[in-house]
Design a protein around this motif. Structure first.
Motif, PDB file in Angstrom:
ATOM      1  N   LEU A  63       8.167-113.895  -3.518  1.00 10.13           N
ATOM      2  CA  LEU A  63       7.067-113.895  -1.950  1.00 10.13           C
ATOM      3  C   LEU A  63       5.593-113.589  -2.696  1.00 10.13           C
ATOM      4  O   LEU A  63       4.362-113.928  -2.689  1.00 10.13           O
ATOM      5  CB  LEU A  63       7.285-113.259  -0.922  1.00 10.13           C
ATOM      6  N   VAL A  64       5.123-112.419  -3.123  1.00  8.13           N
ATOM      7  CA  VAL A  64       3.833-111.935  -3.226  1.00  8.13           C
ATOM      8  C   VAL A  64       3.615-112.520  -4.367  1.00  8.13           C
ATOM      9  O   VAL A  64       2.112-113.305  -4.702  1.00  8.13           O
ATOM     10  CB  VAL A  64       4.196-109.744  -3.731  1.00  8.13           C
ATOM     11  N   ILE A  65       3.911-112.746  -5.709  1.00  4.96           N
ATOM     12  CA  ILE A  65       3.400-113.659  -7.234  1.00  4.96           C
ATOM     13  C   ILE A  65       3.597-115.067  -6.816  1.00  4.96           C
ATOM     14  O   ILE A  65       2.683-115.461  -7.050  1.00  4.96           O
ATOM     15  CB  ILE A  65       5.308-112.949  -8.357  1.00  4.96           C
ATOM     16  N   ALA A  66       4.524-115.324  -6.249  1.00  2.00           N
ATOM     17  CA  ALA A  66       3.893-116.985  -5.424  1.00  2.00           C
ATOM     18  C   ALA A  66       2.444-117.376  -4.748  1.00  2.00           C
ATOM     19  O   ALA A  66       2.112-118.011  -4.997  1.00  2.00           O
ATOM     20  CB  ALA A  66       5.306-117.571  -4.437  1.00  2.00           C
ATOM     21  N   PHE A  67       2.665-116.042  -3.668  1.00  2.00           N
ATOM     22  CA  PHE A  67       1.159-116.289  -3.475  1.00  2.00           C
ATOM     23  C   PHE A  67      -0.443-116.066  -4.213  1.00  2.00           C
ATOM     24  O   PHE A  67      -1.233-117.035  -4.139  1.00  2.00           O
ATOM     25  CB  PHE A  67       0.973-114.960  -1.950  1.00  2.00           C
ATOM     26  N   LYS A  68       0.189-115.289  -4.624  1.00  2.00           N
ATOM     27  CA  LYS A  68      -0.826-114.853  -6.020  1.00  2.00           C
ATOM     28  C   LYS A  68      -1.192-115.909  -6.542  1.00  2.00           C
ATOM     29  O   LYS A  68      -2.882-116.387  -7.406  1.00  2.00           O
ATOM     30  CB  LYS A  68      -0.359-113.580  -6.853  1.00  2.00           C
ATOM     31  N   SER A  69      -0.456-117.091  -7.496  1.00  4.55           N
ATOM     32  CA  SER A  69      -0.564-117.814  -8.679  1.00  4.55           C
ATOM     33  C   SER A  69      -0.087-119.246  -7.851  1.00  4.55           C
ATOM     34  O   SER A  69      -0.155-119.931  -8.374  1.00  4.55           O
ATOM     35  CB  SER A  69       0.775-117.308  -9.531  1.00  4.55           C
ATOM     36  N   ASP A  70      -0.508-119.321  -7.005  1.00  2.00           N
ATOM     37  CA  ASP A  70      -0.403-120.712  -6.015  1.00  2.00           C
ATOM     38  C   ASP A  70       0.629-121.847  -6.240  1.00  2.00           C
ATOM     39  O   ASP A  70       1.289-122.555  -6.649  1.00  2.00           O
ATOM     40  CB  ASP A  70      -1.137-121.236  -5.185  1.00  2.00           C
ATOM     41  N   CYS A  71       2.329-121.248  -5.889  1.00  2.24           N
ATOM     42  CA  CYS A  71       3.605-121.400  -7.096  1.00  2.24           C
ATOM     43  C   CYS A  71       4.740-121.297  -5.394  1.00  2.24           C
ATOM     44  O   CYS A  71       4.050-120.550  -4.160  1.00  2.24           O
ATOM     45  CB  CYS A  71       3.911-120.551  -7.950  1.00  2.24           C
ATOM     46  N   ARG A  72       5.743-121.919  -5.349  1.00  2.00           N
ATOM     47  CA  ARG A  72       7.075-121.623  -5.219  1.00  2.00           C
ATOM     48  C   ARG A  72       7.920-120.902  -4.988  1.00  2.00           C
ATOM     49  O   ARG A  72       8.070-120.466  -6.187  1.00  2.00           O
ATOM     50  CB  ARG A  72       6.973-123.218  -4.717  1.00  2.00           C
ATOM     51  N   VAL A  73       8.384-120.873  -4.196  1.00  2.00           N
ATOM     52  CA  VAL A  73       9.610-119.450  -4.000  1.00  2.00           C
ATOM     53  C   VAL A  73      10.924-120.530  -4.253  1.00  2.00           C
ATOM     54  O   VAL A  73      11.014-121.009  -3.474  1.00  2.00           O
ATOM     55  CB  VAL A  73       9.730-118.397  -2.993  1.00  2.00           C
ATOM     56  N   TYR A  74      12.056-120.188  -5.000  1.00  2.00           N
ATOM     57  CA  TYR A  74      12.967-121.026  -5.030  1.00  2.00           C
ATOM     58  C   TYR A  74      14.231-120.180  -4.887  1.00  2.00           C
ATOM     59  O   TYR A  74      14.471-119.247  -5.629  1.00  2.00           O
ATOM     60  CB  TYR A  74      13.106-121.903  -6.013  1.00  2.00           C
ATOM     61  N   PHE A  75      15.169-120.284  -4.214  1.00  2.00           N
ATOM     62  CA  PHE A  75      16.178-119.523  -4.264  1.00  2.00           C
ATOM     63  C   PHE A  75      17.501-120.453  -4.401  1.00  2.00           C
ATOM     64  O   PHE A  75      18.082-121.385  -3.327  1.00  2.00           O
ATOM     65  CB  PHE A  75      16.586-119.492  -2.429  1.00  2.00           C
ATOM     66  N   ILE A  76      17.769-119.935  -5.220  1.00  2.00           N
ATOM     67  CA  ILE A  76      19.499-120.340  -5.845  1.00  2.00           C
ATOM     68  C   ILE A  76      20.967-119.713  -5.027  1.00  2.00           C
ATOM     69  O   ILE A  76      20.752-118.519  -5.576  1.00  2.00           O
ATOM     70  CB  ILE A  76      19.690-120.214  -7.152  1.00  2.00           C
ATOM     71  N   SER A  77      21.404-120.171  -4.245  1.00  2.00           N
ATOM     72  CA  SER A  77      23.055-119.314  -4.202  1.00  2.00           C
ATOM     73  C   SER A  77      24.420-120.216  -5.524  1.00  2.00           C
ATOM     74  O   SER A  77      23.854-121.430  -5.113  1.00  2.00           O
ATOM     75  CB  SER A  77      23.628-119.584  -2.976  1.00  2.00           C
ATOM     76  N   GLU A  78      24.902-118.952  -5.534  1.00  2.00           N
ATOM     77  CA  GLU A  78      25.778-119.465  -6.759  1.00  2.00           C
ATOM     78  C   GLU A  78      27.519-119.158  -6.473  1.00  2.00           C
ATOM     79  O   GLU A  78      26.917-118.097  -5.415  1.00  2.00           O
ATOM     80  CB  GLU A  78      25.923-118.674  -8.238  1.00  2.00           C
ATOM     81  N   TYR A  79      27.924-119.925  -5.958  1.00  2.00           N
ATOM     82  CA  TYR A  79      29.389-121.178  -5.995  1.00  2.00           C
ATOM     83  C   TYR A  79      30.287-121.227  -6.621  1.00  2.00           C
ATOM     84  O   TYR A  79      30.233-121.809  -7.367  1.00  2.00           O
ATOM     85  CB  TYR A  79      29.358-121.515  -4.392  1.00  2.00           C
ATOM     86  N   ARG A  80      31.532-120.764  -6.405  1.00  2.00           N
ATOM     87  CA  ARG A  80      32.781-121.352  -7.323  1.00  2.00           C
ATOM     88  C   ARG A  80      33.784-121.922  -5.894  1.00  2.00           C
ATOM     89  O   ARG A  80      33.595-121.489  -5.106  1.00  2.00           O
ATOM     90  CB  ARG A  80      33.437-120.403  -7.855  1.00  2.00           C
ATOM     91  N   VAL A  81      33.630-123.674  -6.620  1.00  2.00           N
ATOM     92  CA  VAL A  81      34.536-124.310  -5.844  1.00  2.00           C
ATOM     93  C   VAL A  81      35.822-124.471  -5.960  1.00  2.00           C
ATOM     94  O   VAL A  81      36.103-124.301  -6.801  1.00  2.00           O
ATOM     95  CB  VAL A  81      33.480-125.831  -4.900  1.00  2.00           C
ATOM     96  N   THR A  82      36.654-124.066  -5.171  1.00  2.00           N
ATOM     97  CA  THR A  82      37.643-124.262  -5.088  1.00  2.00           C
ATOM     98  C   THR A  82      38.550-124.653  -4.139  1.00  2.00           C
ATOM     99  O   THR A  82      37.829-125.675  -2.972  1.00  2.00           O
ATOM    100  CB  THR A  82      39.563-122.782  -4.867  1.00  2.00           C
TER     101      THR A  82
END
Length: 109
Positions: A63-82
């Motif tokens: 959040l801090v880095i995105a605010f300072k650089s006017d970027c966006r934050v992406y949250f990636i969740s990793e799962y295995r599908v069964t």
């Protein structure tokens, strides 16, 4: 195992019944259930893929880095599908993958 949200919506049922489980009742902490990775980047043009420029270890840091650089934050969740077959129904389930220590090397000097 965690049942997918699409199945809960398809069945017209909420994900939980609203009651709290007692101690040892199968409730997992966020760290156990979701292995979230945090990236700072820029959106793609139109329908193109976003540019993930930097992976960081915590949400506050992202959040801090995105605010300072006017970027966006992406949250990636990793799962295995069964799949689970019960009678004539096939149910897709997601499982958290094995814990792997990931280290960002983007800012390594």
């Amino acid at each position: 195992m965690i049942v997918s949200t699409t199945e809960a919506i398809r069945n017209g049922k909420p994900k939980s019944n609203g009651t709290r489980k007692g101690r040892g009742g199968g409730r997992r902490s966020r760290n156990q259930a979701d292995k979230v990775r945090y990236f700072v980047g820029r959106p793609g043009d139109g329908d193109s893929k976003p540019m993930l420029e930097q992976e960081v270890s915590t949400e506050p840091e992202a959040l801090v880095i995105a605010f300072k650089s006017d970027c966006r934050v992406y949250f990636i969740s990793e799962y295995r599908v069964t799949q689970r077959i019960e009678g004539s129904q096939v149910r897709l389930e997601k499982e958290a993958p094995e814990a792997v220590q990931r280290v960002s090397n983007l800012n390594a000097s």
